[in-house]
Scaffold this active site. Sequence first.
Site, short mmCIF file in Angstrom:
data_model
loop_
_atom_site.label_atom_id
_atom_site.label_comp_id
_atom_site.label_asym_id
_atom_site.label_seq_id
_atom_site.Cartn_x
_atom_site.Cartn_y
_atom_site.Cartn_z
N ASP A 81 -54.46 31.03 44.60
CA ASP A 81 -54.02 29.70 45.03
C ASP A 81 -53.72 28.78 43.84
O ASP A 81 -54.37 28.84 42.80
CB ASP A 81 -55.14 29.10 45.89
CG ASP A 81 -54.71 27.84 46.60
OD1 ASP A 81 -53.50 27.63 46.77
OD2 ASP A 81 -55.61 27.07 47.01
N GLU A 195 -45.82 31.69 48.01
CA GLU A 195 -45.77 30.39 48.67
C GLU A 195 -45.43 29.34 47.62
O GLU A 195 -45.98 29.36 46.52
CB GLU A 195 -47.11 30.05 49.33
CG GLU A 195 -47.15 28.65 49.91
CD GLU A 195 -48.35 28.42 50.81
OE1 GLU A 195 -48.40 29.07 51.86
OE2 GLU A 195 -49.22 27.62 50.44
#
Length: 418
Positions: A81, A195
């Site tokens: 992340d 992402e």
Amino acid sequence: MIHPTPAVIGLRKSFGFGDRLGLATPGHVAACRKTDFIPIFAQQSIREMVRTKRSPEDVMADAQRAVMRTAYKADWGADADHLKTEDDVRATAAAGFTFFTFDPSDHVVNEADTMGPEELARGETALIAEGVFEGSSLRDLYLGKRFEIDNGFALTFDEPALLRAAVKYGRAVRHCARLAAALKEAAGGRPYEIEMSVDESEVPTTPLEHLFVARELKRRGVEFISLAPRFIGDFEKAVDYRGDLAAFEASIGQHVAIAKFCGPYKLSLHSGSDKFSVYPIFGRLCGEMLHVKTAGTSYLEALRVVVRVDRPFFRELVEYCRGRFATDRASYHLSTTEADVERLGGVADGDLERMFLDLNEGRQLMHVTYGSVLTLGQDARGRPFRERLMAILEKHAEMHLDFVERHFDKHLGLLLAE
């Protein structure tokens, strides 16, 4: 058959369970088994890894052990992340992550929102000089064109809007392309997903900006499975959404339409922990095309165990966190102030759980100070807080996992509400 390694998820609705302690995943598994969400069990940002002194390999290994121990047989993912550098990409790829969230927020020029024509023109000139865009190609690609997004919903760029989007996000898009190239090399042919996140920008991403970012990523060959805009309203850590729900719903409808038009790809909701009031809206409008990311809320459920079984220790944690708040809040968007934290002194034993784990100010205090608790804090006898916390959670594992499971039953249930 148990899947001990993470998989790519594709365009299936997914939910990220952050596990800062490496002990909560069995509770995540229990909640997820009741739904058709594809879970991401290994999820931690580089910032969180630094603050908890965990490595990408630690995060992955803890998730894999939980998958094996709970005999979880469906697909699950692993999210590296908020990656900001090529070194971050290489380190997490080497650890076996499959989902890579690029965070180019350091390259977003938030000041573009208030720039006048002359400043925007200078900004465009600088971008061209740096090689971010080629001469007049932006005008050829965008000006004079009408983008029919959905029935009755079309977008057009005038010159100020185009230059504002380019100046604000141009370098961010280029940075993501560089990260994507590093990831392709590091993956060595293994499948992976990307992402793109701009959720940590200071102001909301407009529909025009969303369209611009998505098209520019595609134009540069960056294939992504989800995109996290900065949505309207406030998505603060550890508390519910702050903002106009009707306006949020109207905005999400536009972002969903753009994601279908430019993709399809999923919309991703970051700082998704405890955003209970917007979950039904987000789930209904996105359908399968959604991803939600949570992190610190599982840590707060671990602290709920502490306050139930060892109030004196919990009070030690509270007082330590109050002393750390001014420092640890610096990298977070919060409404809780130092004055609010000052007022949290002298809470009676019977009110500790409610004040620090249920009400907003206390939740944000305990949320943002996790790194200090886990790596720096010690009790009066010199025993690390982390050691004491982990011992309590291991002794009361059933209570801990029950709290986690019930907490995420609420999250997932609201996302599936009709």
